[in-house]
Design an enzyme around this catalytic site. Sequence first.
Site, mmCIF file in Angstrom:
data_model
loop_
_atom_site.group_PDB
_atom_site.id
_atom_site.type_symbol
_atom_site.label_atom_id
_atom_site.label_comp_id
_atom_site.label_asym_id
_atom_site.label_seq_id
_atom_site.Cartn_x
_atom_site.Cartn_y
_atom_site.Cartn_z
ATOM 1 N N HIS A 79 -1.451 5.390 -1.701
ATOM 2 C CA HIS A 79 -0.867 4.470 -0.578
ATOM 3 C C HIS A 79 0.559 4.247 -0.782
ATOM 4 C CE1 HIS A 79 -4.589 3.875 1.472
ATOM 5 N NE2 HIS A 79 -5.176 3.786 0.317
ATOM 6 N N CYS B 22 -4.252 8.925 2.259
ATOM 7 C CA CYS B 22 -5.510 8.666 1.845
ATOM 8 C C CYS B 22 -6.808 9.517 2.595
ATOM 9 C CB CYS B 22 -5.730 7.206 1.802
ATOM 10 S SG CYS B 22 -7.120 6.868 0.945
ATOM 11 N N GLU C 100 2.566 2.847 1.232
ATOM 12 C CA GLU C 100 2.596 1.497 1.956
ATOM 13 C C GLU C 100 2.423 0.456 0.629
ATOM 14 O OE1 GLU C 100 0.144 3.490 2.598
ATOM 15 O OE2 GLU C 100 -1.581 2.254 3.114
#
Lengths: 213, 253
Positions: A193, A88, A195
């Site tokens: 992202h 990001c 994650e």
Amino acid sequence: MSLTALIDYESGNLHSAEKAFQKMAADLGEGTVVVTSDADVVARADRVVLPGDGAFPACAAALRGTGGLYEALVEAVEVKGRPFLGICVGMQLMATWGREYSDTPGLDWVGGQVVPIAPSDPKLKVPHMGWNDLVLGAAHPVFDGIASGDHTYFVHSYHFEVADPALRLAHVDYGGDVTAVIGTGTMLGMQFHPEKSQDVGLRMIRNFLTWTP
Amino acid sequence: MLKTRIIPCLDVADGRVVKGVNFVDLVDAGDPVAAAQAYDAAGADELCFLDIHATHENRGTMFDLVRRTAEQCFIPLTVGGGVRSVADVRALLLAGADKVSFNSAAVADPDVLSRAADQFGSQCIVCAIDAKTVSPGKWEIFTHGGRKPTGIDAVEFAHTAATKGAGEILVTSMDRDGTRAGFNLPLTRAISDAVPIPVIASGGVGTLDHLVDGVTEGGASAVLAASIFHFGDFTIAQAKAHMAAAGIPMRLT
């Protein structure tokens, strides 16, 4: 035992990233993942991850202002060539310039600038928020098991205009092309992202942890 | 192409899911973490926890829930209910929330949105607006769980919230919430047209067509629902297939 350092420069939510990297390291049965703001830990890490949420100038200032972290990062990545992943704003900081609020110099690892998303369709909202399907533009070990059409989770208002198109490894469509993955040498950056991108994201994290450029 | 999101919302009080979740394989349907995992596996695009009591005493319980959910679920999690300050936002983000939702506190002081967005970025600041119809085409904000009228126009306030730095607006129609009669589409459309940021439609979903209407007629970027998923009327997969068949771009997993 390899060490992966997630740099904590007080920018955003590191808990999710920490858990995702730890889960993948555990799956691989190899390696330790730590969240750290200690320059010494970054200096001896085998892999370095720079996450980040928020505004480019604030993140750049936080990174440069924190006890030798910036120097340790540059040493680990530029000099020692440790595999690096920016996520990001951490990816955006790899640019030559950030044009958010003011003109802020980035790490200049991938030539280009970070500019506001300006979709051609005025009905498209900004931030670009949600799941978008990747268009892979180049082969890379981090894409092992990943195909064009796989979805990842984005949330951002600025995007990376890459100077050399060969360094843009993937993009998505949002009223025009939006850079999704950049890479050169030992460096990688993801605008989305991983994650927060379920199996697709976890797979890419796993690929990063086993990548030996 | 960006996909429309489906967001199941879990009402949580004292660490337990309030409305109950009917999943076949769920051992403890009242455990928000187990429910969150089930929704993650079912293909939900995001999750929302709403702390409906949000007393000072149970904040610790909520942090623990968020922390445990973030360890298991790798999709975005929004947490709302009782969020008053920048410190509250920081605590929830540190626990593992990806976005934090302001409601009454933003109505009382819209500048709290600016302070939070300046520190953490607009991308993680949601402004929730609970509105009731006061006359045709006019909607007023109510706070404190819909009990307290404010005299503030919902559409004007949505615009203010976006200007102050909210990255997303969650619009709940108090007239429709719990009725299963469908979203308040004129309200959703009016707010969606008034702000440049994404809008989540909420309140009143009873059928899969309602989800479609929220996007096609309401202009929403995401749809939030509770009962139809919790009580097993429909699965996330059924909802996505239905919306995709109606021509809405969806992430089909």
